[in-house]
Scaffold this motif. Sequence first.
Motif: not given
Length: 220
Positions: A7-10, A14-28, A100-101, A110-111
């Motif tokens: 679940i991504t909340v941003n 796009d992982s190129k723009l989101s540092k959280g999703m970059q970390i999330g992709e490493v997890f996956l 959750f990212v 985020p709301a």
Amino acid sequence: MAKLLYITVNPKNDSKLSKGMQIGEVFLEEFKKHRADVEIEHMHLYDMDIPEIDMDLLYARAKLSFMGKTFDELSEAEQTKYLSMHALADRFIAADYYVFVTPLWNLGAPAILKAFLDNLFLVNKTFTNTHEGPKGLLTNRKALHIQTRGGIYSTGPMVDFEFGDRFLRKALGFLGMELLDTVVAEGMDHFPKQIPEIMEKAKEQAIEAAREMAKESVTV
């Protein structure tokens, strides 16, 4: 087949723009190495039509819970929104693992995350009331939160002002889930020159979290 709900909340889907999703992709990537048997479903909240608790949903729930009304007696709008809420909850309940990212914005998440979680608190579906108090029904499930922060909230004067991770952990714990230690990348706005080191540390934590989550099969 077991399922992991990612679940991504941003707004930056796009992982190129989101540092959280970059970390999330490493997890996956690490999780897949150990649990190829688990299906991964991506749920990006900003791409979804999430029911919000408005007048229709308030009255639908009240009419069905204590006003003695049947589903057929609800208005068309009430029926539609009530069914949408339960459909989203059913989709969530169908998973076994959750990641959750989220970023930390203005002391909280985020709301849209709160709006999403509001769909999950359903009596006798995700929790029940007992003589000892409420009891979560989503047991034997594992959850992880990956959070990015511009400031420093783990130590110092802002410790008591972090309500994003704190709220999410309390909410998921209330529903009965087992929570792994949160993976945090913080201080990136305060120390922009240290972003590579901050990200590397968070990615290492994400790898360890993936290994931890993959250790045991959950039985829902």
